[in-house]
Structure formats: structure tokens, C-alpha cells
Design a protein around this motif. Structure first.
Motif, short mmCIF file in Angstrom:
data_model
loop_
_atom_site.label_atom_id
_atom_site.label_comp_id
_atom_site.label_asym_id
_atom_site.label_seq_id
_atom_site.Cartn_x
_atom_site.Cartn_y
_atom_site.Cartn_z
N ILE A 6 37.38 76.23 12.09
CA ILE A 6 37.13 75.04 13.30
C ILE A 6 37.07 73.76 12.32
O ILE A 6 37.21 73.84 11.18
CB ILE A 6 35.62 75.28 13.58
N TYR A 7 37.24 72.68 12.98
CA TYR A 7 37.07 71.34 12.47
C TYR A 7 35.68 71.00 12.23
O TYR A 7 35.14 70.77 13.40
CB TYR A 7 38.03 70.24 13.08
N GLY A 8 35.14 71.19 11.27
CA GLY A 8 33.47 70.84 11.04
C GLY A 8 33.33 69.27 10.87
O GLY A 8 32.56 68.95 11.95
N LEU A 9 33.81 68.56 10.11
CA LEU A 9 33.68 67.15 9.89
C LEU A 9 33.89 66.13 11.25
O LEU A 9 33.15 65.36 11.59
CB LEU A 9 34.67 66.54 8.76
N THR A 10 34.79 66.73 12.05
CA THR A 10 35.23 65.81 13.31
C THR A 10 34.41 66.65 14.51
O THR A 10 34.87 66.48 15.61
CB THR A 10 36.66 65.72 13.64
N ASP A 48 29.40 76.78 2.90
CA ASP A 48 30.15 76.04 1.93
C ASP A 48 29.35 76.07 0.44
O ASP A 48 29.72 75.88 -0.53
CB ASP A 48 30.76 74.53 2.33
N GLY A 56 39.40 72.74 3.55
CA GLY A 56 39.32 73.41 4.68
C GLY A 56 40.38 74.12 5.20
O GLY A 56 41.69 73.58 4.91
N ASP A 57 40.32 74.82 6.25
CA ASP A 57 41.43 75.35 6.86
C ASP A 57 42.17 74.35 7.77
O ASP A 57 43.41 74.46 7.68
CB ASP A 57 41.01 76.40 7.93
N GLY A 58 41.65 73.18 8.26
CA GLY A 58 42.34 72.22 8.91
C GLY A 58 43.11 71.32 7.98
O GLY A 58 44.09 71.06 7.94
N ASP A 59 42.40 71.31 6.76
CA ASP A 59 43.07 70.47 5.78
C ASP A 59 44.30 71.07 5.06
O ASP A 59 45.50 70.48 5.15
CB ASP A 59 42.21 70.26 4.63
N ASN A 68 36.71 78.18 8.01
CA ASN A 68 35.68 78.03 8.94
C ASN A 68 36.17 78.16 10.52
O ASN A 68 35.34 78.31 11.41
CB ASN A 68 34.54 77.18 8.90
N HIS A 124 43.67 63.21 3.77
CA HIS A 124 43.60 64.63 4.74
C HIS A 124 44.91 65.19 4.45
O HIS A 124 45.75 64.82 4.72
CB HIS A 124 43.43 64.19 6.07
N ILE A 182 40.31 65.89 2.92
CA ILE A 182 39.15 65.34 3.69
C ILE A 182 38.73 66.52 4.78
O ILE A 182 39.18 67.40 5.19
CB ILE A 182 39.81 64.17 4.73
N GLY A 183 37.31 66.52 4.97
CA GLY A 183 36.72 67.44 5.75
C GLY A 183 35.12 67.79 5.07
O GLY A 183 35.02 67.25 4.06
N CYS A 184 34.45 68.41 5.71
CA CYS A 184 33.09 68.90 5.30
C CYS A 184 33.28 69.49 3.68
O CYS A 184 32.71 69.29 2.77
CB CYS A 184 32.39 69.54 5.98
N SER A 185 34.16 70.76 3.90
CA SER A 185 34.43 71.54 2.47
C SER A 185 34.97 70.61 1.71
O SER A 185 34.77 70.80 0.32
CB SER A 185 35.34 72.51 3.14
C1 LIG Z 1 45.35 61.62 8.67
C2 LIG Z 1 44.18 62.14 9.27
N1 LIG Z 1 44.02 62.77 10.34
C3 LIG Z 1 42.85 63.31 11.03
C4 LIG Z 1 41.79 63.03 10.15
C5 LIG Z 1 40.52 63.28 11.02
N2 LIG Z 1 39.83 64.49 10.35
C6 LIG Z 1 39.23 64.30 9.21
S1 LIG Z 1 38.50 66.02 8.84
C7 LIG Z 1 39.36 66.54 9.87
C8 LIG Z 1 39.38 68.06 10.08
C9 LIG Z 1 38.74 68.78 8.91
O1 LIG Z 1 38.89 70.20 9.10
P1 LIG Z 1 38.87 71.36 7.94
O2 LIG Z 1 39.74 71.01 6.92
O3 LIG Z 1 38.88 72.55 8.68
O4 LIG Z 1 37.13 71.02 7.15
P2 LIG Z 1 35.98 71.25 7.58
O5 LIG Z 1 35.40 69.91 8.16
O6 LIG Z 1 35.71 72.25 8.81
O7 LIG Z 1 35.20 71.66 6.25
C10 LIG Z 1 40.21 65.77 10.66
C11 LIG Z 1 40.93 66.24 11.60
C12 LIG Z 1 41.91 62.00 9.04
N3 LIG Z 1 40.69 61.86 8.58
N4 LIG Z 1 42.89 61.80 8.58
#
Ligand SMILES: Cc1ncc(C[n+]2csc(CCOP(=O)(O)OP(=O)(O)O)c2C)c(N)n1
Length: 300
Positions: free
Chosen positions: A135-139, A34, A104-107, A133, A80, A61-64
């Protein structure tokens, strides 16, 4: 256009980025992909000479998604998976602003998937940078929608049984008018893709391979370096939709990065009937200054 991406790489390499550096230093892990994305966005803004006051960086929400906190520009760190609707609201209220969404990809491809498809279908003039990435980084390392089949993660200890989402193919099918993929390990190429994406009128997706050095020990910098190649080096024509789809499906020993597809068509803003009265930010609120001040006080 095929050469245009490569044409600006030399110029973008040395462009000064101090004007876009925020007071808060990123707290990403050392070596996180990032950092390269943040730098690429700063370089792109500097290259295009866009004043920080004209930029809004929006995230979920996420590291990214912490990126808006580390760049000098307006920012919105929201819920998120909800960055795109917020960004659409900002853009529609004031289409003069450059609206960049980072996450992020999760977001974006998990919880935000519905918003992702509809934003592309609408073709608002927004730049969406996804730090993918896988993967879910932050969690702390659970499987994500782009994790490869078979990978062992904290939430798939016996191997992931789900096939991954293909964001490039999905973007092409959903009507995105600028579809690109970058790699944090090729930062000037990435910066040039971001600059072209910001300059593009319409929805621009830039999916970025941004390795998570802590929780993804499969898709590493070395893994990508062995596989990625630039579409521009192979003379790919980004106006050829069918060829872009073919390239989007290539993911194995060779993985393309670069500009897959670009087309100029009317944006949502061009078609919005409500704009006949002018854009919302220029409209009177219909409140007296006293009433406005009272409401601001009440919200604080
Ligand atoms: C509604 C809700 N569900 C779940 C979460 C928990 N959560 C926080 S970040 C995250 C995933 C982040 O993954 P990604 O978007 O790929 O970002 P990265 O941290 O890998 O950059 C999750 C599941 C949350 N904050 N809010």
C-alpha cells in the motif's frame, strides 16, 4: 548456506544495538512493521561489527523511506523512487562504505522500477531492503504495485483490477545475486537475512512483508502468520536457480520467506575500468584548498 541463515538467529537475537540508535525516535504508527525492519538492520550491523561511520543508509520518499533519520549512520533522504541511483553514486565514489538502501514498495517497485532492474543487472555491492506493505502508507492508503488483485483501497474503491508485481521473481530474472524475503513478524530471521545480505558481495534484495496497520487491513500480521514458512526449514538449496524461481511463484495458502537464491559473481566494482587509477574518493580533486573552501562556502 541453507542452514547459515538459521545458524546466526540465536546470536543475533541478543546482540546490543545501542551504538546504532539515532537521536530521533521513529514517528511510524504504533505497531508498524517498519519498527521490526529498523531493529533488524541495527542488529545485523551490530552482529557484523560494522562501525556506524562506515555505513550510509539511502532512501527515497515514504513512511519506510524515513528510516535513515532513525538510525545512527550516515544517511541520504532523497527524491521519491531515486534512492538506488544515489546509492550507486555513493558506492562507486567510495566502495569501502557499506551502502544500504531502505524504502517502500511504491518507492522501489513503482516509481523506482527502472532503477531497480538496472541496479540488479549491474550487480553493484549494495543491500536493498524494501518494506513491502502492499500500500502507499505516507499518502494515506492508495493502491501500490504489490497490492493484491481485488483489494479495496482509497484509490480502488471497487477493487484493484491490476495484478501485482512479483519482486522476488523480478529480482531473479534481473540478475540479483542475493534474493531474500523476510517478515517483520519474524524479526530475528529477518535480521539474519539482512546480515547475510550485507556480507554478500553483490546486489542483495531483501523484500520484507512489513504490515501497514493503518491502511492495509487485508495483509495483516495475522494474515501472514497463517501463511508464511521459512525456506530454510524445508531444506531449500539457495544455489538452485530453477527451484528459486519455482518458490518465487508460490503465493497463496503458503508463502515462503528466507533466502531464495545466492550466487557469487564479479561485482560492477570488480569490473569498473576507471578504478585502475584508484577509487574516486582517493583521487585529488584538482582544486587548490582555497578554491575548495570557496566552493563549499558557495554551496552552503
Ligand atoms: C515524484 C513524486 N510523486 C509522488 C509523490 C507522493 N508520494 C509520496 S510517498 C508515496 C508512496 C509511498 O509508498 P511506499 O513507497 O510504498 O512507502 P510507504 O509510505 O508505504 O512506506 C507517494 C506516491 C512524491 N512525493 N513524489
Amino acid at each position: 548456506m541453507a542452514t547459515a541463515v538459521l545458524d546466526v538467529i540465536q546470536e543475533i537475537r541478543d546482540v546490543p544495538v545501542e551504538a546504532y540508535e539515532g537521536p530521533v525516535h521513529p514517528d511510524w504508527c504504533p505497531g508498524c512493521g517498519d519498527y521490526g525492519v529498523l531493529k533488524a538492520l541495527q542488529k545485523a550491523l551490530a552482529y557484523l561489527q560494522i562501525d556506524p561511520s562506515q555505513v550510509v543508509v539511502v532512501s527515497g520518499i515514504g513512511c519506510s523511506s524515513n528510516l535513515p533519520g532513525f538510525i545512527r549512520a550516515y544517511g541520504f533522504h532523497g527524491l521519491h523512487g531515486r534512492a538506488l541511483p544515489v546509492a550507486e553514486g555513493i558506492k562507486l565514489a567510495n566502495p569501502r562504505l557499506h551502502v544500504v538502501v531502505t524504502g517502500g514498495d511504491g518507492d522501489g517497485y513503482g516509481i523506482g522500477m527502472g532503477h531497480f532492474i538496472h541496479a540488479m543487472r549491474r550487480n553493484l555491492d549494495i543491500t536493498y531492503i524494501v518494506m513491502n506493505n502492499q500500500i502507499y502508507g505516507l499518502t494515506t492508503g492508495q493502491v501500490s504495485p504489490t497490492s493484491m488483485k481485488g483489494v479495496r483501497t482509497k484509490s480502488t474503491p471497487y477493487g484493484n483490477i491490476e495484478p501485482p508485481v512479483n519482486p522476488i521473481a523480478l529480482a531473479l530474472m534481473s540478475g540479483a545475486t542475493y534474493v531474500a524475503r523476510g517478515f517483520s513478524g519474524d524479526p530475528n530471521h529477518l535480521a539474519s537475512l539482512v546480515a547475510h545480505g550485507i556480507r554478500h558481495r553483490g546486489f542483495a534484495l531483501i523484500d520484507v512483508f512489513s504490515p501497514c496497520v493503518t491502511y492495509n487491513n487485508v495483509n495483516t500480521y495475522a494474515w501472514f502468520r497463517q501463511r508464511v514458512y521459512r525456506l530454510e526449514d524445508e531444506g531449500h538449496d539457495p544455489s538452485d536457480f530453477a527451484r528459486a524461481v519455482e518458490k518465487a511463484l508460490e503465493f497463496g495458502d503458503r508463502i515462503p520467506i528466507g533466502l531464495f537464491y545466492e550466487i557469487e559473481v564479479e561485482t560492477y566494482e570488480d569490473l569498473e575500468p576507471a578504478y585502475k587509477r584508484g577509487i574516486p574518493v582517493d583521487q585529488p580533486l584538482g582544486l587548490s584548498p582555497e578554491e575548495g573552501a570557496r566552493l563549499v562556502q558557495a554551496w552552503m
